[in-house]
Write a protein that holds these residues in place. Structure first.
Motif, PDB file in Angstrom:
ATOM      1  N   LEU A   5       1.216  25.896  -4.317  1.00 58.22           N
ATOM      2  CA  LEU A   5       0.404  24.680  -4.272  1.00 58.22           C
ATOM      3  C   LEU A   5       0.246  24.130  -5.679  1.00 58.22           C
ATOM      4  N   ALA A  48      -9.487  25.231  -6.454  1.00 59.46           N
ATOM      5  CA  ALA A  48      -8.588  25.450  -5.314  1.00 59.46           C
ATOM      6  C   ALA A  48      -7.495  26.455  -5.651  1.00 59.46           C
ATOM      7  N   ILE A  50      -5.289  26.127  -8.145  1.00 59.74           N
ATOM      8  CA  ILE A  50      -4.093  25.446  -8.645  1.00 59.74           C
ATOM      9  C   ILE A  50      -3.996  25.602 -10.162  1.00 59.74           C
ATOM     10  N   SER A 128      -6.509  24.746   0.805  1.00 61.41           N
ATOM     11  CA  SER A 128      -5.412  25.272  -0.017  1.00 61.41           C
ATOM     12  C   SER A 128      -4.606  26.346   0.703  1.00 61.41           C
ATOM     13  N   PHE A 179      -4.744  17.223   0.445  1.00 53.13           N
ATOM     14  CA  PHE A 179      -3.836  18.373   0.395  1.00 53.13           C
ATOM     15  C   PHE A 179      -2.694  18.124   1.380  1.00 53.13           C
TER      16      PHE A 179
END
Length: 295
Positions: A5, A48, A50, A128, A179
């Motif tokens: 992601l 999240a 990332i 996520s 997302f």
């Protein structure tokens, strides 16, 4: 791994509603209380999980973001940059960022949106961890005609989406956090400009809705979603953040703290980040976070 992601922050646009301030500086570099605006969407992506982020800016303002954020390595991230010559819709982010996304999933955070709430991290985790389809967030507002609007059916699932409708079917606005799985790059590439001349993010979300792959998470009353696009909303956001931070003694959207708590950086790395910032009080806060964690 093809199911990584990644994150995109869309920080372009001309910020005309904040003129004359934004004639000299990017809107997303303006402070919201004690931090640059871009820290808030960056923190959202970090929460999240990332760590690979693309920041899309106007060509002439990119240098300011690079000075502020660098390559992200100081907080355990990889930050790269791309330019948006003209603001031609939110979905343009996936056209500009196609090579960055590659074969991975991606989250898009708008550079002027702020989120705060007790269960926000749980919602981010749900979004996520979803390997397929799209996940967006809805928030109840008094003026839904200013936003993309989602209508829910009796079963609680999204039934329709409209972009800035004159007569909204519901009070639920789609927020600036999205997302997507990898289908989004092809969906965005095939979009045609709307009557406004833009590639609409609502059309992307509608494509997922028509495929039965859109998950809409309603944000409850304990959540705050702030859009800082006007002078009034910018002031309100700053006062909101100030109230929380002064009351709790904890910072909202502090990337260095998040990096430490998420395990992106060590205590020693955080200490090195804190030292040059000590005189502002920001560094003192980071040092206190380390000491409290060690107790």
């Amino acid at each position: 791994m093809a199911n990584t992601l990644k994150g995109i922050i869309l920080a372009g646009g001309s910020g005309t509603r904040l003129h004359p301030v934004t004639r000299g500086i990017s809107k997303q570099l303006i402070p919201v209380y004690n931090k640059p605006m871009v820290y808030y969407p960056l923190s959202t992506l970090m929460l999240a999980g990332i760590r690979d982020v693309l920041v899309i800016t106007t060509p002439h303002e990119q240098e300011g973001f690079q000075r502020l954020l660098g390559d992200g390595s100081a907080v355990g991230l990889s930050i790269s940059y791309a330019a948006q010559p003209k603001p031609e819709g939110l979905a343009q982010a996936f056209v500009i960022g196609r090579n960055f996304v590659g074969s991975d999933r991606v989250a898009l955070a708008l550079g002027d949106n702020i989120f705060y709430g007790a269960h926000f991290s749980d919602d981010l985790r749900r979004a996520s961890e979803r390997p397929h389809g799209a996940t967006v967030f809805a928030y109840q507002v008094r003026d839904p005609e200013r936003y993309g609007v989602v209508e829910f059916g009796a079963d609680g699932r999204a039934e329709s989406l409209e972009e800035k409708p004159l007569t909204p079917r519901s009070p639920w606005a789609v927020t600036g956090l999205y997302f997507y799985d990898n289908q989004v790059v092809d969906i965005a590439a095939k979009l045609r400009p709307s009557a406004r001349g833009e590639l609409e993010i609502t059309d992307v979300n509608r494509a997922y809705l028509e495929r039965g792959q859109l998950d809409v998470i309603p944000m409850g009353r304990g959540m705050a979603w702030l859009d800082t696009g006007t002078n009034e909303s910018l002031l309100e956001a700053a006062q909101f953040i100030e109230t929380i931070e002064r009351r709790q003694g904890l910072k909202v959207a502090c990337p260095e703290e998040i990096a430490y708590r998420m395990g992106f950086v060590s205590a020693e790395a955080l200490r090195e980040l804190a030292r040059p910032l000590a005189k502002s009080g920001y560094g003192e806060y980071l040092l206190r976070i380390i000491e409290e964690r060690l107790l």
